[in-house]
Design a protein around this motif. Structure first.
Motif, PDB file in Angstrom:
ATOM      1  N   SER A  27      72.451  74.544  52.799  1.00 23.38           N
ATOM      2  CA  SER A  27      72.826  73.788  51.608  1.00 23.38           C
ATOM      3  C   SER A  27      72.898  74.700  50.387  1.00 23.38           C
ATOM      4  O   SER A  27      72.364  75.801  50.382  1.00 23.38           O
ATOM      5  CB  SER A  27      71.810  72.668  51.357  1.00 23.38           C
ATOM      6  N   ARG A  28      73.550  74.183  49.370  1.00 18.78           N
ATOM      7  CA  ARG A  28      73.563  74.899  48.101  1.00 18.78           C
ATOM      8  C   ARG A  28      72.154  74.960  47.511  1.00 18.78           C
ATOM      9  O   ARG A  28      71.810  75.910  46.809  1.00 18.78           O
ATOM     10  CB  ARG A  28      74.511  74.208  47.119  1.00 18.78           C
ATOM     11  N   ALA A  29      71.336  73.990  47.817  1.00 18.42           N
ATOM     12  CA  ALA A  29      69.941  74.034  47.363  1.00 18.42           C
ATOM     13  C   ALA A  29      69.238  75.246  47.949  1.00 18.42           C
ATOM     14  O   ALA A  29      68.439  75.912  47.283  1.00 18.42           O
ATOM     15  CB  ALA A  29      69.212  72.752  47.776  1.00 18.42           C
ATOM     16  N   CYS A  30      69.551  75.556  49.200  1.00 12.58           N
ATOM     17  CA  CYS A  30      68.939  76.712  49.866  1.00 12.58           C
ATOM     18  C   CYS A  30      69.505  78.020  49.311  1.00 12.58           C
ATOM     19  O   CYS A  30      68.765  78.961  49.035  1.00 12.58           O
ATOM     20  CB  CYS A  30      69.177  76.623  51.369  1.00 12.58           C
ATOM     21  N   SER A  31      70.812  78.078  49.139  1.00 18.85           N
ATOM     22  CA  SER A  31      71.415  79.327  48.660  1.00 18.85           C
ATOM     23  C   SER A  31      70.974  79.649  47.239  1.00 18.85           C
ATOM     24  O   SER A  31      70.858  80.817  46.864  1.00 18.85           O
ATOM     25  CB  SER A  31      72.950  79.269  48.734  1.00 18.85           C
ATOM     26  N   HIS A  32      70.706  78.619  46.437  1.00 13.38           N
ATOM     27  CA  HIS A  32      70.215  78.861  45.079  1.00 13.38           C
ATOM     28  C   HIS A  32      68.847  79.531  45.103  1.00 13.38           C
ATOM     29  O   HIS A  32      68.521  80.333  44.220  1.00 13.38           O
ATOM     30  CB  HIS A  32      70.116  77.541  44.297  1.00 13.38           C
ATOM     31  N   GLN A  33      68.038  79.208  46.114  1.00 13.63           N
ATOM     32  CA  GLN A  33      66.749  79.876  46.264  1.00 13.63           C
ATOM     33  C   GLN A  33      66.940  81.310  46.750  1.00 13.63           C
ATOM     34  O   GLN A  33      66.278  82.234  46.285  1.00 13.63           O
ATOM     35  CB  GLN A  33      65.875  79.121  47.272  1.00 13.63           C
ATOM     36  N   SER A  47      77.564  68.606  54.812  1.00 16.56           N
ATOM     37  CA  SER A  47      76.331  68.493  54.040  1.00 16.56           C
ATOM     38  C   SER A  47      75.119  68.594  54.945  1.00 16.56           C
ATOM     39  O   SER A  47      75.202  68.476  56.163  1.00 16.56           O
ATOM     40  CB  SER A  47      76.295  67.161  53.278  1.00 16.56           C
ATOM     41  N   PRO A  79      77.286  67.932  45.522  1.00 14.87           N
ATOM     42  CA  PRO A  79      75.831  67.923  45.417  1.00 14.87           C
ATOM     43  C   PRO A  79      75.187  69.179  45.993  1.00 14.87           C
ATOM     44  O   PRO A  79      75.832  69.980  46.674  1.00 14.87           O
ATOM     45  CB  PRO A  79      75.440  66.698  46.253  1.00 14.87           C
ATOM     46  N   ASN A  80      73.893  69.308  45.751  1.00 13.52           N
ATOM     47  CA  ASN A  80      73.130  70.397  46.362  1.00 13.52           C
ATOM     48  C   ASN A  80      73.149  70.310  47.879  1.00 13.52           C
ATOM     49  O   ASN A  80      72.940  71.307  48.574  1.00 13.52           O
ATOM     50  CB  ASN A  80      71.677  70.365  45.880  1.00 13.52           C
ATOM     51  N   THR A  90      77.153  72.104  52.060  1.00 14.91           N
ATOM     52  CA  THR A  90      76.854  73.357  52.754  1.00 14.91           C
ATOM     53  C   THR A  90      77.656  74.511  52.176  1.00 14.91           C
ATOM     54  O   THR A  90      78.684  74.325  51.517  1.00 14.91           O
ATOM     55  CB  THR A  90      77.134  73.249  54.261  1.00 14.91           C
ATOM     56  N   THR A  91      77.190  75.696  52.462  1.00 23.15           N
ATOM     57  CA  THR A  91      77.858  76.903  51.993  1.00 23.15           C
ATOM     58  C   THR A  91      77.725  77.996  53.039  1.00 23.15           C
ATOM     59  O   THR A  91      76.959  77.858  54.000  1.00 23.15           O
ATOM     60  CB  THR A  91      77.256  77.372  50.652  1.00 23.15           C
TER      61      THR A  91
END
Length: 229
Positions: free
Chosen positions: A69-75, A100, A145-146, A149-150
């Protein structure tokens, strides 16, 4: 989630051993490379036990990661001593359908999961409507949204990779990046077993560095990583 080791420094342990020997030797580079084939494991164990970790910066590992997820890649990109190339939401349209990630905590609750999926469907529909209305993808992406996927390629040197494992293999790390870190560790351990011996959460080689925030399961963590890989 899929994690793949794309490429790495050939024979990384020989390179690290040669770099370490150079610091204490007047031999030529060719001689050092040859010497590094002899008693390499014992020498590396000694060097690393002394905290001489800078020599690990001479080797690198590149991973391809998709389905996070984008939430993971931001970390992930908060680890600044690394190089990243990430799929762009500006140039890559998700009109067909953006994929997603659904956290298990949501999937385990049917009613909430249904609402979660419905909301993702609504976002996808509205995103497509904006593209149809000639809204640029770089603006329509503000909706995504976060959970979207990316894909990302990440390269780290050996020293930073060990630091990354210490932080992100920890049970207190967010579940998605924790799983990604574990997959990465499983890929590099066969390549450089001595360099990544005891790599993992900080509690493997001493007291838990999280202090009062500890998970309280250090014994279980050590058992998990005892034969990891």
């Amino acid at each position: 989630m899929h994690v793949e080791l794309l490429i790495h420094t050939p024979d990384p342990e020989q390179v690290v051993a040669a770099a370490a020997r150079l610091c204490y030797s007047n031999s030529s580079i060719d001689e050092l490379m040859e010497k590094s084939k002899i008693d390499r494991q014992e020498f590396l164990e000694k060097i690393l036990s002394l905290g001489h970790h800078s020599v690990m910066e001479h080797v690198s590992f590149s991973f391809g990661v998709e389905g996070i997820s984008r939430a993971c890649s931001h970390q992930l990109v908060r680890h600044r001593l690394a190089s990243y190339s990430q799929q762009s939401q500006r140039y890559v349209s998700h009109k067909k359908r953006f994929s997603s990630v659904t956290p298990e905590s949501i999937a385990a609750k049917p009613e909430l999961n249904q609402r979660y999926q419905q909301l993702l469907d609504e976002i996808h529909q509205f995103y497509g409507e904006m593209l149809d209305a000639d809204i640029p993808a770089e603006d329509a992406r503000f909706l995504l949204p976060n959970a979207a996927t990316t894909k990302i390629v990440v390269t780290m040197n050996g020293r930073e990779l060990r630091h990354f494992f210490a932080l992100r293999c920890c049970r207190r790390a967010q579940w998605e990046i924790q799983e990604m870190a574990k997959q990465m560790l499983k890929l590099v351990k066969p390549i450089a077993p001595t360099l990544f011996d005891k790599a993992g959460p900080g509690c493997l080689s001493g007291p838990c560095p999280e202090g009062k925030m500890t998970c309280g399961e250090a014994a279980a963590v050590r058992e998990e990583f005892a034969n990891f890989g």
